[in-house]
Design an enzyme around this catalytic site. Sequence first.
Site, PDB file in Angstrom:
ATOM      1  CE1 TYR A  84     -55.560 107.033  49.954  1.00 45.37           C
ATOM      2  CE2 TYR A  84     -55.398 109.420  50.151  1.00 45.37           C
ATOM      3  CZ  TYR A  84     -56.118 108.289  49.811  1.00 45.37           C
ATOM      4  OH  TYR A  84     -57.387 108.421  49.307  1.00 45.37           O
ATOM      5  CB  THR A 140     -56.871 110.653  46.678  1.00 45.35           C
ATOM      6  OG1 THR A 140     -56.755 111.651  47.702  1.00 45.35           O
ATOM      7  CG2 THR A 140     -55.471 110.155  46.339  1.00 45.35           C
TER       8      THR A 140
END
Length: 333
Positions: A141, A117
């Site tokens: 995250y 990501t």
Amino acid sequence: MSVLVTGGAGYIGSHMVLELLDAGEDVVVIDNLSTGFRWAVDGRATLVVGDIADNALVRETILSHNVNAIIHFAGSVVVPDSVSDPLGYYLNNTVKSRGLIATAVETGVKNFIFSSTAAVYGNPEENPVSETAPPAPMSPYGSSKLMTEIMLSDASRAHDFRFIALRYFNVAGADPKGRSGQSTPRATHLIKVACETALGKRSQMEVFGIDYPTPDGTCLRDYIHVGDLANAHSVALHHLRRGGVSDFFNCGYSKGYSVLEVIAAVKRVSGVDFKVLLSPRRAGDPAAIVAASAKIRDRLDWRPQHDNLEQIVAQAFNWERRLDALKAGEIAD
């Protein structure tokens, strides 16, 4: 020989399965169906319902299906949730990935593609941000994904094992043939939320933060079509199979749109002027993040086909309408 897709019943994973099957690959999926759907897995693939934390199940799947490559999507993806439940994210995204990598090495799977990501960059000092920028995640995250990247790098130096980590920017859109799309209930993806609001599935939607240092004060993001992202995995797999080295690549279009610009696009496509509330910032959201994508274009010859915000929004909107038929039982579960 086959390709194992973890999380293949989810949004991006199901599109990856379609991409591989359409190219003539044999595909096996492992998914615990916690956020994915059985019906989202194309019938040409083999679905194994289970968790990647079950190392014995993963090992048996790899050996019985003669798996020679793994594409790893399974994990948790909501940034605000990671802030409130960091340990859950480190378990699901990092600990379980460690077990999957270990099983891959043990069973001799040499090619591994990881769903990473742009959140590993945090709030970059420069945009577009390149792969050489220092990682500085702002959320658990992003940190959980960065930890997995580090494990892959270390494993590749110690074993006969190569990987590609693809750092996604904002994934959106749906399969142009209408076979799959973003279907997760209570999803937080901006385009999906806006489409749901346009269709009356939500009474209103929120914009989180209007005081960022951007042209209109709202967050700026690089939106990539899910089909182009699936194709990025295909070219990465080809790279590894022909002996290419391990590497990291951004997946985006090198252009950014603000939250308000995206909402305006959904209103144009839908013809609905839905209600939008302006709310305070959320924890973990960087002001702007746009991909420098020259590396994947140059080294892997990636050529996106859907670089058009209106097209992305239109396909997402059409899929959202199709979900009504699914809920009515017109599409088999």
